[in-house]
Design a protein around this motif. Structure first.
Motif, PDB file in Angstrom:
ATOM      1  N   SER A  33       3.122  21.679  11.204  1.00  0.00           N
ATOM      2  CA  SER A  33       1.729  19.873  11.732  1.00  0.00           C
ATOM      3  C   SER A  33       2.513  18.799  12.743  1.00  0.00           C
ATOM      4  O   SER A  33       1.838  18.558  13.742  1.00  0.00           O
ATOM      5  N   GLY A  34       3.444  18.745  12.270  1.00  0.00           N
ATOM      6  CA  GLY A  34       3.947  17.762  12.221  1.00  0.00           C
ATOM      7  C   GLY A  34       4.053  16.103  11.096  1.00  0.00           C
ATOM      8  O   GLY A  34       4.371  14.585  12.227  1.00  0.00           O
ATOM      9  N   LYS A  35       3.763  16.806  10.508  1.00  0.00           N
ATOM     10  CA  LYS A  35       3.250  15.215   9.454  1.00  0.00           C
ATOM     11  C   LYS A  35       5.006  14.721   9.230  1.00  0.00           C
ATOM     12  O   LYS A  35       4.614  13.212   8.583  1.00  0.00           O
ATOM     13  N   THR A  36       6.288  15.585   9.124  1.00  0.00           N
ATOM     14  CA  THR A  36       7.303  14.764   8.801  1.00  0.00           C
ATOM     15  C   THR A  36       7.151  13.908  10.611  1.00  0.00           C
ATOM     16  O   THR A  36       8.208  12.595  10.061  1.00  0.00           O
ATOM     17  N   THR A  37       7.203  14.273  11.215  1.00  0.00           N
ATOM     18  CA  THR A  37       7.743  13.500  12.023  1.00  0.00           C
ATOM     19  C   THR A  37       6.602  11.967  12.679  1.00  0.00           C
ATOM     20  O   THR A  37       7.269  11.103  13.049  1.00  0.00           O
ATOM     21  N   LEU A  38       5.466  12.514  12.463  1.00  0.00           N
ATOM     22  CA  LEU A  38       4.576  11.020  11.922  1.00  0.00           C
ATOM     23  C   LEU A  38       5.282  10.173  10.911  1.00  0.00           C
ATOM     24  O   LEU A  38       4.642   8.707  11.153  1.00  0.00           O
ATOM     25  N   ALA A  39       5.264  10.552   9.683  1.00  0.00           N
ATOM     26  CA  ALA A  39       5.910  10.280   8.977  1.00  0.00           C
ATOM     27  C   ALA A  39       6.429   9.343   9.230  1.00  0.00           C
ATOM     28  O   ALA A  39       6.897   8.210   9.393  1.00  0.00           O
ATOM     29  N   ASP A  54      11.126  11.119   1.002  1.00  0.00           N
ATOM     30  CA  ASP A  54      10.874  11.946   1.540  1.00  0.00           C
ATOM     31  C   ASP A  54      10.478  13.106   0.196  1.00  0.00           C
ATOM     32  O   ASP A  54      11.790  13.214  -0.278  1.00  0.00           O
ATOM     33  N   ALA A  55       9.095  13.382  -0.259  1.00  0.00           N
ATOM     34  CA  ALA A  55       8.234  14.393  -1.607  1.00  0.00           C
ATOM     35  C   ALA A  55       8.636  15.554  -0.467  1.00  0.00           C
ATOM     36  O   ALA A  55       8.650  16.196  -1.837  1.00  0.00           O
ATOM     37  N   ASP A  56       9.456  16.303   0.333  1.00  0.00           N
ATOM     38  CA  ASP A  56       8.968  17.254   1.318  1.00  0.00           C
ATOM     39  C   ASP A  56      10.529  18.216   0.729  1.00  0.00           C
ATOM     40  O   ASP A  56      11.370  17.843   0.110  1.00  0.00           O
ATOM     41  N   ILE A  57       9.906  19.586   0.255  1.00  0.00           N
ATOM     42  CA  ILE A  57      10.662  20.803  -0.144  1.00  0.00           C
ATOM     43  C   ILE A  57      11.909  20.456   1.239  1.00  0.00           C
ATOM     44  O   ILE A  57      13.281  21.211   1.085  1.00  0.00           O
ATOM     45  N   ASN A  58      11.549  20.513   2.013  1.00  0.00           N
ATOM     46  CA  ASN A  58      12.204  20.473   3.761  1.00  0.00           C
ATOM     47  C   ASN A  58      12.677  19.455   3.628  1.00  0.00           C
ATOM     48  O   ASN A  58      11.645  18.166   4.189  1.00  0.00           O
ATOM     49  N   GLN A  59      13.792  19.050   3.329  1.00  0.00           N
ATOM     50  CA  GLN A  59      13.944  16.963   3.857  1.00  0.00           C
ATOM     51  C   GLN A  59      14.689  16.972   5.419  1.00  0.00           C
ATOM     52  O   GLN A  59      15.862  16.922   5.138  1.00  0.00           O
ATOM     53  N   HIS A  60      13.783  16.585   5.495  1.00  0.00           N
ATOM     54  CA  HIS A  60      14.261  16.241   7.629  1.00  0.00           C
ATOM     55  C   HIS A  60      13.105  14.494   7.622  1.00  0.00           C
ATOM     56  O   HIS A  60      13.722  14.269   8.598  1.00  0.00           O
ATOM     57  N   LEU A  61      13.132  13.991   6.254  1.00  0.00           N
ATOM     58  CA  LEU A  61      12.614  12.700   6.933  1.00  0.00           C
ATOM     59  C   LEU A  61      13.657  11.744   7.365  1.00  0.00           C
ATOM     60  O   LEU A  61      13.818  11.187   8.556  1.00  0.00           O
ATOM     61  N   GLY A  62      15.080  11.888   6.904  1.00  0.00           N
ATOM     62  CA  GLY A  62      15.910  11.683   7.426  1.00  0.00           C
ATOM     63  C   GLY A  62      17.019  12.011   8.436  1.00  0.00           C
ATOM     64  O   GLY A  62      16.894  10.665   9.549  1.00  0.00           O
ATOM     65  N   ALA A  63      16.786  13.213   9.477  1.00  0.00           N
ATOM     66  CA  ALA A  63      16.914  12.963  10.968  1.00  0.00           C
ATOM     67  C   ALA A  63      15.741  13.137  11.165  1.00  0.00           C
ATOM     68  O   ALA A  63      16.022  12.463  12.653  1.00  0.00           O
ATOM     69  N   ALA A  64      14.391  13.096  10.658  1.00  0.00           N
ATOM     70  CA  ALA A  64      13.207  12.798  11.993  1.00  0.00           C
ATOM     71  C   ALA A  64      13.471  10.877  11.628  1.00  0.00           C
ATOM     72  O   ALA A  64      13.633  10.223  12.999  1.00  0.00           O
ATOM     73  N   LEU A  65      13.933   9.979  11.230  1.00  0.00           N
ATOM     74  CA  LEU A  65      14.723   8.263  11.411  1.00  0.00           C
ATOM     75  C   LEU A  65      15.410   8.046  12.291  1.00  0.00           C
ATOM     76  O   LEU A  65      15.498   7.341  12.003  1.00  0.00           O
ATOM     77  N   GLY A  66      16.504   9.490  12.506  1.00  0.00           N
ATOM     78  CA  GLY A  66      17.421   8.920  13.249  1.00  0.00           C
ATOM     79  C   GLY A  66      19.136   9.319  12.613  1.00  0.00           C
ATOM     80  O   GLY A  66      19.897   9.771  13.322  1.00  0.00           O
ATOM     81  N   MET A 108       0.957  -1.106  -0.066  1.00  0.00           N
ATOM     82  CA  MET A 108      -0.270  -0.198  -0.166  1.00  0.00           C
ATOM     83  C   MET A 108       0.826   1.226   0.072  1.00  0.00           C
ATOM     84  O   MET A 108       1.853   1.510   0.750  1.00  0.00           O
ATOM     85  N   LYS A 109       0.542   2.387  -1.091  1.00  0.00           N
ATOM     86  CA  LYS A 109       0.715   3.521  -0.605  1.00  0.00           C
ATOM     87  C   LYS A 109       0.314   4.726   0.283  1.00  0.00           C
ATOM     88  O   LYS A 109      -1.237   4.671  -0.263  1.00  0.00           O
ATOM     89  N   ILE A 110       1.309   5.443   0.869  1.00  0.00           N
ATOM     90  CA  ILE A 110       0.544   5.859   2.266  1.00  0.00           C
ATOM     91  C   ILE A 110       1.199   7.406   1.950  1.00  0.00           C
ATOM     92  O   ILE A 110       2.908   7.299   2.521  1.00  0.00           O
ATOM     93  N   SER A 111       0.763   8.261   2.218  1.00  0.00           N
ATOM     94  CA  SER A 111       1.616   9.781   2.437  1.00  0.00           C
ATOM     95  C   SER A 111       1.185  10.479   3.285  1.00  0.00           C
ATOM     96  O   SER A 111       0.018  10.476   3.702  1.00  0.00           O
ATOM     97  N   PHE A 112       1.567  11.045   3.942  1.00  0.00           N
ATOM     98  CA  PHE A 112       1.546  12.085   5.158  1.00  0.00           C
ATOM     99  C   PHE A 112       1.567  13.626   4.354  1.00  0.00           C
ATOM    100  O   PHE A 112       2.174  14.369   4.091  1.00  0.00           O
ATOM    101  N   VAL A 113       0.801  14.278   4.590  1.00  0.00           N
ATOM    102  CA  VAL A 113       0.668  15.471   4.276  1.00  0.00           C
ATOM    103  C   VAL A 113      -0.422  16.584   5.291  1.00  0.00           C
ATOM    104  O   VAL A 113      -0.557  15.930   6.620  1.00  0.00           O
ATOM    105  N   GLY A 114       0.154  17.795   5.539  1.00  0.00           N
ATOM    106  CA  GLY A 114      -0.399  18.946   6.620  1.00  0.00           C
ATOM    107  C   GLY A 114      -0.141  20.521   6.776  1.00  0.00           C
ATOM    108  O   GLY A 114       1.023  20.446   5.818  1.00  0.00           O
ATOM    109  N   LYS A 115      -0.746  21.436   7.310  1.00  0.00           N
ATOM    110  CA  LYS A 115       0.396  22.821   7.065  1.00  0.00           C
ATOM    111  C   LYS A 115       1.599  21.894   7.948  1.00  0.00           C
ATOM    112  O   LYS A 115       2.185  21.640   8.365  1.00  0.00           O
ATOM    113  N   GLY A 116       2.416  23.321   7.130  1.00  0.00           N
ATOM    114  CA  GLY A 116       3.918  23.321   7.853  1.00  0.00           C
ATOM    115  C   GLY A 116       3.655  23.405   9.578  1.00  0.00           C
ATOM    116  O   GLY A 116       3.083  23.978   9.530  1.00  0.00           O
TER     117      GLY A 116
END
Length: 325
Positions: A11-17, A41-53, A1-9
């Motif tokens: 809001s915590g979407k990257t943290t929850l992703a 990570d398809a966000d213009i602000n590339q923070h998913l790697g950091a959020a993963l550790g 399944m393909k899942i996206s996390f979206v929301g206001k900047g």
């Protein structure tokens, strides 16, 4: 399944992703082992790697999809006779007979070159919007690599692709928002956040996109009441303010077992919701073709120098019957 996390900047979407991806990566369902999983990570602000550790240095070394678009196109094109060259492929080019398809997990040149394991999660990143892009480039050209990958990615039950999307309604600048079986819209109990919710669902529902609201930063029952008042039945669940999440955001992620029980129940519900979705490959391809034809008329035909409507393979439907590599 393909899942996206979206929301206001903010809001915590990257943290929850990241939290959901780590939850899936550490899951061990009865008799199944850990599921195939890919985070993007398809966000213009590339923070998913950091959020993963990842450390700042490790995140900076991650290979960028947007810098390897030519190689991605050449591989996915395969032997599709409707595509004259890799250069003629655009972000919306749909697959057809002869195209190469990717599994969620597996060995292929794309994953070998561009996917790295971070915090126990296989991760691909679009890449940052650099100084050289300012004033001359659009970030959606970089995100086009993600759209191409998802158009050519065949996933099945118990397999997960988790994508952290751009904030707000910016996701609608392409057809990327239609590429998901479930969209989790992360919403704080604030008027600005629910305003983004209204804008997002106003677009998404026209395309049958399934949007589930996940409340975040909830302090007390009044926050839940506020969300219910503004998003109604779309409110799936919520996460309370979390010592565990705060630690992760400060660079000290713990095993998922340390998450507060109520927040763990919320993640369980997210996974149950995803698993309950029914994948419609014909509709998936139909949306891909629709946005491809729109882009062809709007700009792509002129840029490529040919009628890209010819790339559409009539009657072709991707799915588990196609070979993946």
């Amino acid at each position: 399944m393909k899942i996206s996390f979206v929301g206001k900047g903010g809001s915590g979407k990257t943290t929850l992703a990241a939290l959901f991806a780590r939850y899936l990566a550490e899951a061990d369902p009865v008799g199944g082992g850990r599921p195939p999983l890919l985070a993007i990570d398809a966000d213009i602000n590339q923070h998913l790697g950091a959020a993963l550790g990842a450390t700042e240095a490790e995140a900076a070394r991650l290979p960028a999809l947007g810098e390897h678009l030519g190689e991605i196109k050449e591989y996915l094109r395969g032997e599709n006779p409707r595509i004259s060259s890799a250069a003629a492929m655009v972000k919306t080019t749909p697959p057809g007979h002869g195209s190469r398809f990717l599994p969620v997990d597996g060995v292929n040149p794309i994953y070998a070159a561009l996917v790295r394991r971070v915090g126990g999660v296989r991760l691909a990143v679009t890449g940052p919007f650099g100084a050289e892009d300012l004033g001359v480039s659009c970030y959606h050209a970089k995100v086009g690599a993600v759209e191409l990958l998802l158009n050519h990615l065949v996933d099945g039950p118990g397999e997960y692709v988790v994508v952290d999307m751009t904030a707000g309604a910016d996701s609608f600048a392409s057809g990327l928002f239609t590429r998901f079986d479930a969209t989790f819209l992360v919403c704080e109990p604030t008027l600005r956040s629910v305003g983004v919710y209204r804008q997002y669902v106003g677009y998404a529902r026209d395309y049958g996109v399934r949007v589930f609201v996940v409340g975040n930063k909830v302090d007390d029952p009044s926050d839940v009441d506020f969300l219910r008042q503004h998003v109604g039945a779309d409110l799936l669940t919520w996460l309370t303010r979390s010592r565990y999440v705060k630690g992760a955001e400060r660079g000290a992620p713990e095993p998922i077992g340390g998450l507060e029980p109520a927040n763990r129940v919320a993640l369980d519900l997210l996974r149950t919701t995803v698993d309950a979705q029914v994948k419609d490959w014909a509709e998936y391809q139909r949306h891909a073709v629709e946005f491809h034809l729109r882009n062809a008329v709007a700009w792509a035909n002129d840029r490529v120098g040919e009628d890209l409507a010819g790339q559409v393979d009539p009657g072709f439907v991707p799915g588990p019957q196609v070979p993946v590599r």
